[in-house]
Motif scaffolding. Structure first.
Motif, PDB file in Angstrom:
ATOM      1  N   GLN A  79       0.824  -1.215   0.000  1.00  0.00           N
ATOM      2  CA  GLN A  79       0.000   0.000   0.000  1.00  0.00           C
ATOM      3  C   GLN A  79       0.856   1.262   0.000  1.00  0.00           C
ATOM      4  O   GLN A  79       0.506   2.264  -0.617  1.00  0.00           O
ATOM      5  N   ILE A  80       1.989   1.214   0.691  1.00  0.00           N
ATOM      6  CA  ILE A  80       2.924   2.359   0.692  1.00  0.00           C
ATOM      7  C   ILE A  80       3.426   2.615  -0.728  1.00  0.00           C
ATOM      8  O   ILE A  80       3.486   3.754  -1.192  1.00  0.00           O
ATOM      9  N   GLY A  81       3.803   1.526  -1.420  1.00  0.00           N
ATOM     10  CA  GLY A  81       4.268   1.661  -2.805  1.00  0.00           C
ATOM     11  C   GLY A  81       3.172   2.192  -3.716  1.00  0.00           C
ATOM     12  O   GLY A  81       3.387   3.118  -4.506  1.00  0.00           O
ATOM     13  N   TRP A  82       1.971   1.613  -3.571  1.00  0.00           N
ATOM     14  CA  TRP A  82       0.831   2.040  -4.387  1.00  0.00           C
ATOM     15  C   TRP A  82       0.562   3.525  -4.182  1.00  0.00           C
ATOM     16  O   TRP A  82       0.456   4.293  -5.141  1.00  0.00           O
ATOM     17  N   MET A  83       0.456   3.932  -2.910  1.00  0.00           N
ATOM     18  CA  MET A  83       0.103   5.321  -2.634  1.00  0.00           C
ATOM     19  C   MET A  83       1.159   6.303  -3.156  1.00  0.00           C
ATOM     20  O   MET A  83       0.830   7.371  -3.662  1.00  0.00           O
ATOM     21  N   SER A  84       2.436   5.919  -3.059  1.00  0.00           N
ATOM     22  CA  SER A  84       3.516   6.816  -3.482  1.00  0.00           C
ATOM     23  C   SER A  84       3.456   7.102  -4.976  1.00  0.00           C
ATOM     24  O   SER A  84       3.830   8.187  -5.425  1.00  0.00           O
ATOM     25  N   VAL A  85       2.978   6.137  -5.734  1.00  0.00           N
ATOM     26  CA  VAL A  85       2.774   6.368  -7.168  1.00  0.00           C
ATOM     27  C   VAL A  85       1.451   7.102  -7.393  1.00  0.00           C
ATOM     28  O   VAL A  85       1.378   8.064  -8.162  1.00  0.00           O
ATOM     29  N   ALA A  86       0.396   6.654  -6.686  1.00  0.00           N
ATOM     30  CA  ALA A  86      -0.952   7.197  -6.912  1.00  0.00           C
ATOM     31  C   ALA A  86      -1.025   8.705  -6.663  1.00  0.00           C
ATOM     32  O   ALA A  86      -1.700   9.433  -7.395  1.00  0.00           O
ATOM     33  N   VAL A  87      -0.315   9.174  -5.637  1.00  0.00           N
ATOM     34  CA  VAL A  87      -0.388  10.590  -5.276  1.00  0.00           C
ATOM     35  C   VAL A  87       0.157  11.467  -6.413  1.00  0.00           C
ATOM     36  O   VAL A  87      -0.348  12.570  -6.671  1.00  0.00           O
ATOM     37  N   ASN A  88       1.147  10.955  -7.111  1.00  0.00           N
ATOM     38  CA  ASN A  88       1.691  11.698  -8.254  1.00  0.00           C
ATOM     39  C   ASN A  88       0.792  11.576  -9.483  1.00  0.00           C
ATOM     40  O   ASN A  88       0.598  12.547 -10.216  1.00  0.00           O
ATOM     41  N   LEU A  89       0.250  10.380  -9.707  1.00  0.00           N
ATOM     42  CA  LEU A  89      -0.651  10.198 -10.850  1.00  0.00           C
ATOM     43  C   LEU A  89      -1.899  11.065 -10.702  1.00  0.00           C
ATOM     44  O   LEU A  89      -2.441  11.571 -11.679  1.00  0.00           O
ATOM     45  N   SER A  90      -2.346  11.253  -9.462  1.00  0.00           N
ATOM     46  CA  SER A  90      -3.531  12.074  -9.220  1.00  0.00           C
ATOM     47  C   SER A  90      -3.310  13.519  -9.697  1.00  0.00           C
ATOM     48  O   SER A  90      -4.232  14.156 -10.212  1.00  0.00           O
ATOM     49  N   ASP A  91      -2.102  14.021  -9.525  1.00  0.00           N
ATOM     50  CA  ASP A  91      -1.794  15.374 -10.017  1.00  0.00           C
ATOM     51  C   ASP A  91      -1.849  15.437 -11.544  1.00  0.00           C
ATOM     52  O   ASP A  91      -2.319  16.414 -12.120  1.00  0.00           O
ATOM     53  N   LEU A  92      -1.346  14.396 -12.197  1.00  0.00           N
ATOM     54  CA  LEU A  92      -1.453  14.335 -13.666  1.00  0.00           C
ATOM     55  C   LEU A  92      -2.918  14.274 -14.084  1.00  0.00           C
ATOM     56  O   LEU A  92      -3.336  14.938 -15.035  1.00  0.00           O
ATOM     57  N   ALA A  93      -3.690  13.428 -13.364  1.00  0.00           N
ATOM     58  CA  ALA A  93      -5.105  13.232 -13.699  1.00  0.00           C
ATOM     59  C   ALA A  93      -5.848  14.563 -13.709  1.00  0.00           C
ATOM     60  O   ALA A  93      -6.680  14.819 -14.580  1.00  0.00           O
ATOM     61  N   SER A  94      -5.505  15.411 -12.766  1.00  0.00           N
ATOM     62  CA  SER A  94      -6.235  16.671 -12.611  1.00  0.00           C
ATOM     63  C   SER A  94      -5.967  17.649 -13.752  1.00  0.00           C
ATOM     64  O   SER A  94      -6.652  18.670 -13.865  1.00  0.00           O
ATOM     65  N   LYS A  95      -4.984  17.365 -14.569  1.00  0.00           N
ATOM     66  CA  LYS A  95      -4.723  18.208 -15.751  1.00  0.00           C
ATOM     67  C   LYS A  95      -5.163  17.506 -17.037  1.00  0.00           C
ATOM     68  O   LYS A  95      -4.872  17.970 -18.139  1.00  0.00           O
ATOM     69  N   GLY A  96      -5.788  16.342 -16.895  1.00  0.00           N
ATOM     70  CA  GLY A  96      -6.237  15.596 -18.074  1.00  0.00           C
ATOM     71  C   GLY A  96      -5.123  14.868 -18.804  1.00  0.00           C
ATOM     72  O   GLY A  96      -5.277  14.485 -19.966  1.00  0.00           O
ATOM     73  N   ALA A  97      -3.993  14.636 -18.118  1.00  0.00           N
ATOM     74  CA  ALA A  97      -2.805  14.087 -18.793  1.00  0.00           C
ATOM     75  C   ALA A  97      -2.745  12.566 -18.739  1.00  0.00           C
ATOM     76  O   ALA A  97      -3.265  11.931 -17.828  1.00  0.00           O
ATOM     77  N   LYS A  98      -2.058  12.002 -19.732  1.00  0.00           N
ATOM     78  CA  LYS A  98      -1.791  10.577 -19.824  1.00  0.00           C
ATOM     79  C   LYS A  98      -0.395  10.349 -19.253  1.00  0.00           C
ATOM     80  O   LYS A  98       0.552  11.046 -19.635  1.00  0.00           O
ATOM     81  N   PRO A  99      -0.245   9.402 -18.312  1.00  0.00           N
ATOM     82  CA  PRO A  99       1.069   9.201 -17.689  1.00  0.00           C
ATOM     83  C   PRO A  99       2.112   8.666 -18.676  1.00  0.00           C
ATOM     84  O   PRO A  99       1.778   7.857 -19.547  1.00  0.00           O
ATOM     85  N   LEU A 100       3.343   9.132 -18.501  1.00  0.00           N
ATOM     86  CA  LEU A 100       4.449   8.758 -19.386  1.00  0.00           C
ATOM     87  C   LEU A 100       5.492   7.947 -18.619  1.00  0.00           C
ATOM     88  O   LEU A 100       6.233   7.148 -19.206  1.00  0.00           O
ATOM     89  N   GLY A 101       5.562   8.141 -17.321  1.00  0.00           N
ATOM     90  CA  GLY A 101       6.541   7.408 -16.517  1.00  0.00           C
ATOM     91  C   GLY A 101       6.618   7.959 -15.104  1.00  0.00           C
ATOM     92  O   GLY A 101       6.195   9.089 -14.843  1.00  0.00           O
ATOM     93  N   ILE A 102       7.136   7.129 -14.205  1.00  0.00           N
ATOM     94  CA  ILE A 102       7.258   7.481 -12.784  1.00  0.00           C
ATOM     95  C   ILE A 102       8.710   7.290 -12.367  1.00  0.00           C
ATOM     96  O   ILE A 102       9.345   6.294 -12.729  1.00  0.00           O
ATOM     97  N   THR A 144       8.081  11.176  -8.734  1.00  0.00           N
ATOM     98  CA  THR A 144       7.916  12.181  -9.782  1.00  0.00           C
ATOM     99  C   THR A 144       7.141  11.511 -10.905  1.00  0.00           C
ATOM    100  O   THR A 144       7.477  10.389 -11.284  1.00  0.00           O
ATOM    101  N   ALA A 145       6.110  12.167 -11.393  1.00  0.00           N
ATOM    102  CA  ALA A 145       5.357  11.616 -12.523  1.00  0.00           C
ATOM    103  C   ALA A 145       5.458  12.550 -13.708  1.00  0.00           C
ATOM    104  O   ALA A 145       5.390  13.772 -13.558  1.00  0.00           O
TER     105      ALA A 145
END
Lengths: 318, 318
Positions: A67-90, A139-140
């Protein structure tokens, strides 16, 4: 003066005020939105965001490594999501105490990997460091077509205020944990395994119906204040329209319920605004709830006993 | 098994082994080079790298806030430099103890800003967190023309081994500080205000003369081992050719001098390989020193009393 005498928002304004701003590639710079936005030619903007999480503040003892690993990625992806962006890498820089069990550490890596894969991307780099306290800085990177970028600054008076998913579930988990009350798995998962709204963000952007958007991981109230400031508008929202699951309403009542839903944060949902004539277009993108409207100024909530101002209080590190 | 039972390189291999690798945009993925390399269309590759630094390991008490800020940016720019990339932007996630003086913190921000500006870029984003130990996680983005990217993996037997700048200056500063010996400003600056070789990296890449390159901030010996592994070659270097400033030779002798020059790390120089017929082309790019040659296998150093194997020992976090 000590750092602790400033709150997080004031501190960030203080920092960005002393930075050299906006080089030739910079469309949105430090402190102005959920992500930095760069124009490097081509049809897409490059978006980038970073978040530092650590054991004491962000990973309660009940959280598993996964869950720690999941959340550490999710928190960054959420910022991308809010701009309508498609993830490119973490990228993930991990500061880990040397006496950490390798099995626990492996679970962290698996959680990171699974979260990235679930949203069509992967961990492309990182750093390892020996650290007293488990510290994860992700970093996402993401891409969004230049026509589709949604900023915080586009809300207009008369727009409808919307939110994806439910509010207060993560907050309820936090409040119940603090009181040592047994918490249902569904509620706990909202806090420990937040779903970044990547698919919703991309779908909403494609409708061209959204005028402003941000994520509400710091809480609805603080996010409304951030969005209001960026757009130069105000908000009126309705308590009875806020989407809250039945389990949360059963566990929390009165002020505690209000606290969880409006202030506590931890829900990785998207807050966005849509002109009234485009609400049906937005409805085709994903499910969401209308919670209020954009007004000229001030941030208010209508409750059963009348309208009251909504303070900009929420999750802040200082 | 505990994390501390693995060394940093083994741990990184362990992590990368359990990650889903190389999505469709990924040219170079986690653990394979100084930066991750992404192909997002167009003429350039997008490079990205992250480094976590913290008070106890990376910022000796003698360092000023300004120097902490400078170094936190420089360490990331150095990774871009080693791939021949031009910086596009820096993000900095800062975990800061709440009782930090605002003046000290402002100096950190100024150091970050100055370092970024000195190499044609700027801080475009970041995060603030309250943390017991000062922790700075930087991320640098860069661009390099697809024809000009220099990887770790291109060295060929017969190539000449070269290094920019001088070796052992930062190492001398560390060793002298540990012995509580007064250190000259010039030596101390090499450790506290390292110059990322952005300009040299870009100029070297443009010559098309360089077959492999990496930065040597973890020390020359460890970097030779990393480069050898990536390229599937060996190295023979010559102790009497290693560039060391007179001040360092005056302060340190014998084993201590050798330790500082070869193992300690902290010099942000570029280690690279050039085919013999292209060495003059490379000379037009920047000044550097020839220190050895690429051989089939093994890593050796020729010293006054004969040739000996050079161990892959250096700066590691675990």
């Amino acid at each position: 003066m000590k750092i602790r005498e400033l709150n997080e928002r004031v501190l960030i304004e203080h920092i960005t005020g002393s930075l050299t701003r906006n080089g030739k590639n910079t469309v949105v710079g430090a402190g102005d939105d959920d992500c930095a936005v760069l124009d490097i030619g081509g049809d897409d903007y490059l978006l980038v965001t970073t978040d530092m999480l650590h054991r004491k503040t962000d990973f309660p003892q009940q959280m598993s490594g996964w869950q720690i690993g999941w959340m550490s990625v999710a928190v960054n992806l959420s910022d991308l999501a809010s701009k309508g962006a498609k993830p490119l890498g973490i990228l993930m820089a991990i500061g880990v105490p040397p006496d950490t069990e390798l099995d626990f550490f492996d679970d962290i890596i698996k959680g990171m990997d699974t979260c990235a894969r679930s949203f069509g991307t992967q961990v492309i780099g990182g750093d390892m460091d020996s650290h007293e306290e488990l510290t994860m800085t992700g970093t996402a990177l993401g891409l969004v077509n230049k026509d589709l970028l949604i900023r915080r600054s586009g809300a207009n008076t008369g727009d409808i205020v919307c939110v994806t998913g439910n509010l207060g579930t993560a907050g309820a988990a936090l409040i119940l944990m603090q009181k040592n009350i047994n918490v249902d798995q569904e509620i706990l998962k909202a806090l420990f395994e937040p779903i970044p709204r990547i698919n919703e963000g991309i779908a909403l952007a494609k409708t061209h119906a959204v005028t402003s958007m941000m994520d509400i991981s710091d809480g609805l109230a603080l996010s409304l204040h951030d969005l209001a400031k960026a757009s130069g508008v105000g908000f009126k929202i309705y308590e009875d329209k806020l989407p809250v699951i039945m389990d949360v309403k059963k566990k929390l009542k009165g002020d505690e319920l209000f606290e969880a839903v409006v202030f506590t944060g931890g829900d990785f949902e998207l807050l966005f605004t849509v002109p009234p004539d485009k609400i049906n277009k937005a409805r085709n993108a994903c499910s969401f709830t209308v919670i209020g409207e954009v007004i000229k100024e001030g941030i208010f909530i209508e409750r059963s006993n009348g309208i009251e101002p909504l303070k900009g209080r929420g999750f802040e590190h200082f």
